[in-house]
Design an enzyme around this catalytic site. Structure first.
Site, PDB file in Angstrom:
ATOM      1  N   ASP A   7       0.885  -1.168   0.000  1.00  0.00           N
ATOM      2  CA  ASP A   7       0.000   0.000   0.000  1.00  0.00           C
ATOM      3  C   ASP A   7       0.921   1.216   0.000  1.00  0.00           C
ATOM      4  OD1 ASP A   7      -1.953   1.902   0.277  1.00  0.00           O
ATOM      5  OD2 ASP A   7      -2.393   1.451   2.376  1.00  0.00           O
ATOM      6  N   GLU A  67      -1.218  -1.707  -4.637  1.00  0.00           N
ATOM      7  CA  GLU A  67      -2.519  -1.053  -4.713  1.00  0.00           C
ATOM      8  C   GLU A  67      -2.326   0.219  -5.532  1.00  0.00           C
ATOM      9  OE1 GLU A  67      -6.095   0.056  -1.726  1.00  0.00           O
ATOM     10  OE2 GLU A  67      -4.252   1.162  -1.371  1.00  0.00           O
ATOM     11  N   HIS A 139      -2.720  -0.032   8.882  1.00  0.00           N
ATOM     12  CA  HIS A 139      -1.862   0.421   7.776  1.00  0.00           C
ATOM     13  C   HIS A 139      -1.415  -0.718   6.867  1.00  0.00           C
ATOM     14  CE1 HIS A 139      -1.640   4.527   9.092  1.00  0.00           C
ATOM     15  NE2 HIS A 139      -1.118   4.205  10.247  1.00  0.00           N
TER      16      HIS A 139
END
Length: 197
Positions: A7, A67, A139
């Site tokens: 991410d 992502e 996270h």
């Protein structure tokens, strides 16, 4: 196969590593690479590059699943994250590792069966699917979700309603609002960034 999901972020870069077979998922590790806003951009990027390189070296993934980020409202943040994406791609190219990208909507659809799920819902589903309920993945849920998404699309595994259960409904559109195109439900919509060897 070992997959590392990412991410991307400058202040907080979430990562998650899973090991997969044709029938099961296994959580390996996850974490967050943090940088300080008081440091100059070059120093922050160097810190991410070095820590990401150590993750690659330690877990030796076959694929890195990213992502894909969209910053329509905040162009500045988008440019900063673009720097991070660039160094991630360079590091993967250097290590001869394939990279794939999934949009947030596709990840949510794959993990929860609904493309508009909240971050909390995604986190809960990821924990259940990996058998790590009770472990903090703050996270890191999106990163682990990206890794799981690649596994599921690689094997054409998608969440479907149980027998007798109605599919989850998308939120109603406001009057005059154009309907959003739904992603395809086959591996064909996986946008791959192949590394030239």
């Amino acid at each position: 196969m070992t997959i590392v999901g990412i991410d991307p972020g400058l202040a907080n870069l979430g990562w998650g590593c899973i090991h997969v077979t044709e029938t099961e998922l296994q959580h390996v590790a996850h974490g967050v690479i943090k940088t300080h806003s008081s440091d100059v951009l070059a120093v922050r990027l160097l810190a991410i590059d070095e820590k990401f390189a150590s993750i690659i070296e330690r877990y030796r993934p076959d694929v890195v699943s990213l992502e894909r980020q969209f910053f329509v409202k905040n162009v500045t943040n988008g440019l900063l994250v673009a720097h991070v994406l660039g160094l991630l791609l360079i590091q993967c190219a250097r290590q001869r590792i394939e990279c794939v990208e999934y949009t947030p909507r596709i990840i949510k659809q794959t993990i929860t069966g609904q493309s508009t799920s909240s971050k909390k819902t995604v986190e809960s589903f990821v924990a259940i699917q990996l058998g790590i309920e009770g472990i903090s993945i703050d996270h890191c849920s999106d990163a682990l979700g990206a890794a799981i998404s690649h596994y599921r699309h690689l094997h054409n595994i998608h969440l479907r309603p149980k027998p007798g259960e109605k599919p989850a409904k998308e939120p109603e559109k406001k009057p005059g609002e154009k309907p959003e195109k739904k992603p395809a439900t086959s591996p064909s919509f996986v946008k791959k960034k192949k590394v030239a060897l």
